[in-house]
Design an enzyme around this catalytic site. Structure first.
Site, PDB file in Angstrom:
ATOM      1  N   GLY A  75       0.806  -1.207   0.000  1.00  0.00           N
ATOM      2  CA  GLY A  75       0.000   0.000   0.000  1.00  0.00           C
ATOM      3  C   GLY A  75       0.841   1.260   0.000  1.00  0.00           C
ATOM      4  CG  ASN A 155      -3.514   4.374  10.002  1.00  0.00           C
ATOM      5  OD1 ASN A 155      -3.906   5.531   9.808  1.00  0.00           O
ATOM      6  ND2 ASN A 155      -2.300   4.103  10.418  1.00  0.00           N
ATOM      7  CD  GLN A 185      -5.958  -0.365   8.367  1.00  0.00           C
ATOM      8  OE1 GLN A 185      -6.743  -1.263   8.674  1.00  0.00           O
ATOM      9  NE2 GLN A 185      -4.651  -0.452   8.635  1.00  0.00           N
ATOM     10  N   GLY A 204      -2.138  -6.203   0.577  1.00  0.00           N
ATOM     11  CA  GLY A 204      -2.398  -7.608   0.838  1.00  0.00           C
ATOM     12  C   GLY A 204      -2.370  -8.001   2.297  1.00  0.00           C
ATOM     13  CG  HIS A 205       0.516  -6.369   5.319  1.00  0.00           C
ATOM     14  ND1 HIS A 205       0.604  -5.992   6.643  1.00  0.00           N
ATOM     15  CD2 HIS A 205       0.788  -5.266   4.601  1.00  0.00           C
ATOM     16  CE1 HIS A 205       0.923  -4.705   6.700  1.00  0.00           C
ATOM     17  NE2 HIS A 205       1.038  -4.249   5.481  1.00  0.00           N
ATOM     18  CB  CYS A 327       3.999   2.799   9.508  1.00  0.00           C
ATOM     19  SG  CYS A 327       3.451   1.476   8.409  1.00  0.00           S
TER      20      CYS A 327
END
Length: 381
Positions: A75, A155, A185, A204-205, A327
């Site tokens: 992303g 997020n 999200q 994806g994750h 992050c």
């Protein structure tokens, strides 16, 4: 999906566990679809066909055509591609960028960098309730606005922005303005919002696929200036030999998440209700997420115990939550700061994030841990 009853993982906004069925699809693709998908012989064609199937699976969940989906590594890369690509392509006539004040770093930092390169950046903060006033944001659009960006689901708090209304109002004021949405999200949790949107990011994750694969929606006919040069893969938007196995995994994850959408959403909503009821009964604790946030994310402030202290206490019980965006690596939440929360509320904040394979036991173990921690841990003065 397999569930370890002794481990209570409630940090799904940071990453999700890979679905075993997705892992199986990836493993098969690694051994069976080994050829370069650009090759002109049969094994290459088979790899290309697998890419096409995965692209179609992702497109189906977004309500777009497969040709509008581009595979990326994550992303963050998708956000960088979309934001820099849009701004640079429009530099000749517009240098104003509007950005919501609670974006993920992969959107906020590229925008800040563009500001250092001569663009005029206007960050629009959320209100005290965590919501973005999209009408007020669109009111700032003028003839020199080249780009508007806003995440659909925050997020850290789970607050939902009406990005379709933002896109419509933006285009009414300036049809040439590019509208980008970070949907990482939001994807497969709330309905895809692409009406009037030019680019949309997924990862994806966050949906039980592995780390290292994402996708970017680019509306047909929409132009960005790609920052990379290479062999022309992904129509030149993201050149480099495609990661076929992980693209297959992303497609399979999208298919599986969409297939059990109704059951999963009902389960997560029930867990969120149980969680909200439990935390509001705890002394001193306040809820930072708006009432209409996505049920997958709940942000709270303990107010009397630092986040890090409580995190380690819960970890001893194999209960895992976070203090904010993964992050940020423990840095103070810029989202909560943008909402105007006090330093104490920010320093004591926890983000609890759910997925469809969480259980009532996970919630109850967390609530018990929070209650015990509030009773036993040293309090802030």
């Amino acid at each position: 999906m397999l569930h370890d009853e002794t481990l209570h993982y409630l940090d799904n906004a940071a990453t999700t566990r890979v679905d075993p069925a997705v892992a199986d699809a990836i493993r098969a693709a690694m051994t069976d679809l080994w050829a370069n998908p650009s090759a002109l012989y049969t094994p290459g064609l088979q790899a290309q066909q697998a890419l096409g199937k995965a692209r179609a699976q992702v497109a189906k969940t977004l309500g777009c055509t497969p040709g509008e989906v581009y595979f990326t590594a994550c992303g963050s890369e998708s956000n960088n591609l979309a934001l820099r690509g849009a701004a640079v392509a429009r530099r000749g006539w517009g240098r104003k960028i509007l950005c919501s004040g609670y974006e993920h770093p992969s959107a906020a930092l590229p925008v800040e960098q563009l500001g250092k390169e001569g663009f005029e950046v206007d960050f629009v903060p959320p209100g005290p309730d965590g919501r973005i006033d999209v009408a007020a944001m669109a009111d700032r659009v003028d003839k020199g606005t080249c780009l508007v960006t806003c995440m659909q689901v925050n997020n850290e708090t789970g607050a939902v922005a009406d990005v379709e209304t933002l896109a419509r109002l933006t285009k009414e004021r300036n049809p040439r303005t590019a509208v980008h949405v970070d949907g990482v999200q939001a994807w497969l949790r709330v309905p895809a919002a692409l009406a009037g949107v030019d680019s949309f990011t997924v990862s994806g994750h966050k949906v039980h696929a592995p780390k290292g694969i994402g996708a970017l929606y680019l509306r047909k006919g929409y132009h960005i200036e790609p920052p990379y040069l290479g062999g022309g893969q992904e129509k030149g938007i993201r050149p480099g030999t495609e990661n076929v196995p992980y693209a297959v995994g992303l497609g399979e994850a999208a298919r599986l998440m969409a297939a059990n959408s109704r059951e999963r959403k009902a389960r997560v909503a029930a867990l969120n209700a149980r969680l909200r009821q439990g935390v509001t009964a705890l002394p001193e604790v306040t809820v930072n997420s708006p009432d209409d946030a996505v049920p997958e994310i709940l942000n709270i402030s303990l107010n009397v115990i630092r986040s890090e202290t409580m995190l380690h206490f819960l970890e001893q019980r194999r209960v895992y939550v976070s203090s904010g965006s993964a992050c940020s690596k423990g840095a103070a939440s810029h989202t909560l700061a943008a909402m105007g929360l006090s330093a104490r509320a920010i320093d004591t904040a926890l983000r609890i994030s759910l997925c469809g394979d969480n259980t009532e036991q996970d919630i109850d173990e967390l609530l018990t841990g929070l209650s015990d921690g509030l009773a036993k841990l040293a309090r802030l003065r």
